[in-house]
Scaffold this motif. Sequence first.
Motif: not given
Lengths: 185, 185
Positions: A115-116, A119, A126-134, A184, B132-134
């Motif tokens: 994630e980092s 980013m 400036v951003v915000l993590m919205g969705v993650a599929n891992i 954002i 994981a889907n978040i």
Amino acid sequence: MKKKSKKERQKELLEMLEKDCFYTDEELASYFEVSIQTIRLDRLQLGIPELRERVKNLAESNLDKVKTIKGKEILGELITLEVGSLGISILETTEDMTYSKTNIIKGHYIFAQAESLAMAVIDAPVVLMGVANIKNIDPVRPNDRLIAKAEVVRVRNKKHYVHVKINNKNHMQVFRGKFIFDEIS
Amino acid sequence: MKKKSKKERQKELLEMLEKDCFYTDEELASYFEVSIQTIRLDRLQLGIPELRERVKNLAESNLDKVKTIKGKEILGELITLEVGSLGISILETTEDMTYSKTNIIKGHYIFAQAESLAMAVIDAPVVLMGVANIKNIDPVRPNDRLIAKAEVVRVRNKKHYVHVKINNKNHMQVFRGKFIFDEIS
């Protein structure tokens, strides 16, 4: 095959490390069929620092480029960074990152590296993590070296799509993730 | 409406906290239309510890039930745990969990609360998080209270499907995630 002379070996060693700075002394010793001590002396004479130092130097030169977060907030050493496109980081796993029952690295450390780094590659203030599929493909153990690669695959409507793959030191993929970040203000 | 007598108030206060131990002194003061100091005195006389202490006590009584990981490896206080079915944890967010540029809590802290709670509810000796889907619905700020709820929705072929939802202290959903864990031996 005749063994290379010291001069030939040092020339080739320098070329190899210029292309890929991540060879360990062990790997180089095995490649040149000499002792690790010989490789250490070669490095000393050529003025090449040890692997850990090389990685740190590379990382420091990349941190200033990061826009979205403070460089030190990236988990792992930032090896390559082309903002808006590509980033690579390395994380050395340790015992204190494990679930003690299984001796497997906690998923959120791997998630945090991914994630980092994701980013860090984004070209926005400036951003915000919205969705993650891992997906965790293989358990990760302590004393491994995780090499994460993040690529920006698409930017549309202030959404940044980033794919991250993480390999272990044996070049096996252990993790992959797709992230969507929202700009954002 | 006539104000309740001290005796009536203390009786009702006790009943309320038995049903839901998460009322803050501020909320109770506002409900009974008395000062916070009065509520503190009521709690003292009734032998009810402050909110933080109540949460800690609850958490300790739940930690022993966890099978998959050591209780202390859960990020957040474990409030409720029915192994194989349901878990609730609370995480107080702090300044040092934020990305400094945005003052937003880093995604991997929220992920860690969700993942470790999801692991805690699973009825198996050892599991590994596979998928994981978040989704992060709203940015989380410091000094918030995150209430995570994990539910086991399905177990099939040694795969455990767990859904996690996290609300903030204003009862707004800030995160939801679907996890699949694999039993390993």
